[in-house]
Scaffold this active site. Structure first.
Site, PDB file in Angstrom:
ATOM      1  N   LYS A 117      15.457   1.741  -4.503  1.00 57.08           N
ATOM      2  CA  LYS A 117      15.887   0.336  -4.554  1.00 57.08           C
ATOM      3  C   LYS A 117      17.321   0.208  -5.025  1.00 57.08           C
ATOM      4  O   LYS A 117      18.068  -0.641  -4.547  1.00 57.08           O
ATOM      5  CB  LYS A 117      14.965  -0.473  -5.474  1.00 57.08           C
ATOM      6  CG  LYS A 117      13.617  -0.730  -4.850  1.00 57.08           C
ATOM      7  CD  LYS A 117      12.906  -1.861  -5.537  1.00 57.08           C
ATOM      8  CE  LYS A 117      11.629  -2.186  -4.780  1.00 57.08           C
ATOM      9  NZ  LYS A 117      10.801  -3.148  -5.453  1.00 57.08           N
ATOM     10  N   LYS A 200       8.255   2.899   5.022  1.00 53.66           N
ATOM     11  CA  LYS A 200       7.126   2.049   4.624  1.00 53.66           C
ATOM     12  C   LYS A 200       7.307   0.623   5.154  1.00 53.66           C
ATOM     13  O   LYS A 200       8.430   0.120   5.180  1.00 53.66           O
ATOM     14  CB  LYS A 200       7.085   2.043   3.092  1.00 53.66           C
ATOM     15  CG  LYS A 200       5.889   1.387   2.488  1.00 53.66           C
ATOM     16  CD  LYS A 200       6.017   1.297   0.966  1.00 53.66           C
ATOM     17  CE  LYS A 200       7.020   0.254   0.528  1.00 53.66           C
ATOM     18  NZ  LYS A 200       6.931  -0.163  -0.872  1.00 53.66           N
ATOM     19  N   LYS A 203       8.087  -5.994   2.489  1.00 54.85           N
ATOM     20  CA  LYS A 203       8.461  -7.403   2.605  1.00 54.85           C
ATOM     21  C   LYS A 203       9.955  -7.546   2.803  1.00 54.85           C
ATOM     22  O   LYS A 203      10.429  -8.547   3.307  1.00 54.85           O
ATOM     23  CB  LYS A 203       8.135  -8.154   1.299  1.00 54.85           C
ATOM     24  CG  LYS A 203       6.825  -7.806   0.705  1.00 54.85           C
ATOM     25  CD  LYS A 203       6.646  -8.440  -0.683  1.00 54.85           C
ATOM     26  CE  LYS A 203       5.661  -7.596  -1.477  1.00 54.85           C
ATOM     27  NZ  LYS A 203       5.002  -8.166  -2.573  1.00 54.85           N
TER      28      LYS A 203
HETATM   29  P1  TYM Z   1       4.111  -4.577  -4.465  1.00 53.40           P
HETATM   30  O1  TYM Z   1       4.153  -6.029  -4.765  1.00 53.40           O
HETATM   31  O2  TYM Z   1       5.314  -3.929  -3.875  1.00 53.40           O
HETATM   32  O3  TYM Z   1       2.891  -4.249  -3.539  1.00 53.40           O
HETATM   33  C1  TYM Z   1       1.586  -4.710  -3.875  1.00 53.40           C
HETATM   34  C2  TYM Z   1       0.536  -3.706  -3.442  1.00 53.40           C
HETATM   35  O4  TYM Z   1       0.608  -3.490  -2.030  1.00 53.40           O
HETATM   36  C3  TYM Z   1       0.722  -2.097  -1.771  1.00 53.40           C
HETATM   37  N1  TYM Z   1       1.567  -1.896  -0.592  1.00 53.40           N
HETATM   38  C4  TYM Z   1       1.247  -1.100   0.431  1.00 53.40           C
HETATM   39  N2  TYM Z   1       0.167  -0.347   0.668  1.00 53.40           N
HETATM   40  C5  TYM Z   1       0.140   0.354   1.826  1.00 53.40           C
HETATM   41  N3  TYM Z   1       1.143   0.332   2.741  1.00 53.40           N
HETATM   42  C6  TYM Z   1       2.245  -0.429   2.538  1.00 53.40           C
HETATM   43  N4  TYM Z   1       3.220  -0.469   3.432  1.00 53.40           N
HETATM   44  C7  TYM Z   1       2.329  -1.189   1.340  1.00 53.40           C
HETATM   45  N5  TYM Z   1       3.265  -2.043   0.829  1.00 53.40           N
HETATM   46  C8  TYM Z   1       2.782  -2.461  -0.355  1.00 53.40           C
HETATM   47  C9  TYM Z   1       1.385  -1.514  -3.015  1.00 53.40           C
HETATM   48  O5  TYM Z   1       1.144  -0.129  -3.136  1.00 53.40           O
HETATM   49  C10 TYM Z   1       0.720  -2.321  -4.104  1.00 53.40           C
HETATM   50  O6  TYM Z   1      -0.542  -1.783  -4.436  1.00 53.40           O
HETATM   51  N6  TYM Z   1       4.759  -2.525  -8.987  1.00 53.40           N
HETATM   52  C11 TYM Z   1       3.803  -3.130  -8.098  1.00 53.40           C
HETATM   53  C12 TYM Z   1       3.128  -4.368  -8.644  1.00 53.40           C
HETATM   54  C13 TYM Z   1       2.508  -4.180  -9.997  1.00 53.40           C
HETATM   55  C14 TYM Z   1       1.281  -3.556 -10.280  1.00 53.40           C
HETATM   56  C15 TYM Z   1       1.103  -3.676 -11.685  1.00 53.40           C
HETATM   57  C16 TYM Z   1       0.331  -2.917  -9.486  1.00 53.40           C
HETATM   58  C17 TYM Z   1       3.039  -4.631 -11.172  1.00 53.40           C
HETATM   59  N7  TYM Z   1       2.185  -4.334 -12.197  1.00 53.40           N
HETATM   60  C18 TYM Z   1      -0.011  -3.144 -12.338  1.00 53.40           C
HETATM   61  C19 TYM Z   1      -0.780  -2.391 -10.139  1.00 53.40           C
HETATM   62  C20 TYM Z   1      -0.954  -2.507 -11.523  1.00 53.40           C
HETATM   63  C21 TYM Z   1       4.512  -3.541  -6.797  1.00 53.40           C
HETATM   64  O7  TYM Z   1       5.687  -3.714  -6.773  1.00 53.40           O
HETATM   65  O8  TYM Z   1       3.673  -3.764  -5.755  1.00 53.40           O
END
Ligand code: TYM
Length: 339
Positions: A117, A200, A203
């Site tokens: 990032k 990947k 968003k």
């Molecule tokens: P975030 O918001 O980027 O994504 C949310 C969830 O979606 C999954 N994900 C994917 N899985 C498969 N293929 C993809 N292309 C894909 N894009 C996104 C992510 O793996 C995630 O599970 N840091 C985390 C949010 C977070 C969190 C937490 C998660 C903050 N605190 C505590 C678990 C526990 C994040 O940025 O996810």
């Protein structure tokens, strides 16, 4: 390995930064729904994580509601799961600070998502973006969560959570925090970009054609799959034939995850099929599975006050679990409490 001395409890979250994608749905939300009813489940809209990069304030509030609407529309039930937004439970930030003092700079420097990032701009990104994994550890450990369903891209952050728990327990000679298990299983752990199977689906990708948004209508979904990049070969006869074919493998994995089956079963259903057959079948399946969810999301978004009410009730329940754990943490650390 799962820590058996703690009551099984699931925690996970999604950032409200841009719309939900098919990656979020298959890698996270669909699996959140699958775990509901099996053990205690807590699902958060992690708005404090979103502001590690600039968010328009009006958009942020709206996106927070939209992620909540996605949770509800996909089948999370506020009477079975705790649904809330992170900023409303102050203990996340408070435990996050304690963990900033436990985590080591060297550990943070190894986080691949930060490197991706920040890119060549590492001097200009926010301090929050760098500390982000320590806040994520706080999100999880504030509830003594034992299981965290996430996509593959979050695995390193959950491993860091275990390192933080282990160092805290070791330094303070306690066994207060559990060793959380990342739950990363099934065909959809890393849904790839439709225009480049080595990246990947996210968003924040530049082109809307790279991703399926949870709010896309049937025409858009069909168009995006039709235009999805592939190699010229038809589907193989066996799943081994998908090795070294990232785009083909991605489309087969998306089909498998949407249909609750395996890539093997998809290949058995379409052995040697050309893209002219497989892509429309995939588009039809995606529309059949996603349209009811996006329609329900739109319906829920028409009544924001109801979403706010659900999140407020969820925050009360989350606070009731989090606050005693934060107080105990302060006692362990020696932070003198006046209440
Ligand atoms: P975030 O918001 O980027 O994504 C949310 C969830 O979606 C999954 N994900 C994917 N899985 C498969 N293929 C993809 N292309 C894909 N894009 C996104 C992510 O793996 C995630 O599970 N840091 C985390 C949010 C977070 C969190 C937490 C998660 C903050 N605190 C505590 C678990 C526990 C994040 O940025 O996810």
């Amino acid at each position: 390995m799962t820590d058996t001395t703690f009551t099984p409890r699931v925690f996970s979250g999604i950032k409200p930064s841009g719309g939900l994608t098919l990656g979020n749905y298959l890698g996270a939300i669909k699996r959140f729904v699958g775990m509901q009813g099996q053990m205690e489940t807590i699902y958060c809209v992690v708005d404090m994580h979103a502001i590690t990069v600039w968010q328009d304030p009006k958009e942020l509030a709206n996106m927070t509601r939209e992620v909540a609407a996605g949770y509800l529309a996909a089948g999370l039930d506020p009477s079975q799961s705790i649904l809330f937004n992170q900023s409303q439970v102050a203990a996340h930030a408070e435990l996050g600070w304690v963990f900033n003092c436990v985590a080591r700079v060297g550990w943070m420097n190894r986080m691949t998502q930060f490197k991706d990032k920040a890119g060549s701009n590492a001097e200009k990104v926010s301090l929050g973006l760098y500390a982000y994994p320590s806040l994520m550890a706080a999100d999880i450990l504030l509830y003594h969560a034992t299981h965290v369903p996430v996509g593959e891209d979050q695995k390193q952050h959950v491993e860091l959570t275990r390192d933080i728990a282990a160092k805290f327990n070791h330094d303070y000679k306690t066994d207060f925090f559990p060793m959380t298990t990342p739950v990363i299983e099934g065909p959809a752990m890393r849904i790839m970009n439709l225009r480049d199977g080595t990246k990947k689906m996210s968003k924040s990708g530049e082109s809307d054609m790279e991703r399926i948004n949870m709010t896309d209508d049937a025409d858009k979904i069909a168009k995006k799959f039709k235009k999805a990049k592939t190699d010229p070969e038809p589907l193989p006869e066996t799943v081994e034939g998908l090795a070294d074919r990232p785009e083909a493998r991605n489309l087969v994995e998306i089909y498998a995850a949407l249909d609750d089956t395996t890539p093997e079963a998809v290949i058995a259903q379409y052995p040697g099929a050309g893209w002219g057959t497989f892509k429309p079948a995939l588009a039809d399946l995606a529309v059949a599975k996603l349209a009811p969810i996006s329609e329900e999301m739109a319906r829920l978004m028409d009544d924001p006050a109801e979403i706010d009410r659900i999140l407020a009730a969820g925050s009360d329940k989350a606070r009731a679990i989090a606050e005693p754990i934060l107080k105990k943490t302060y006692d362990i650390v020696g932070l003198l409490r006046s209440s």
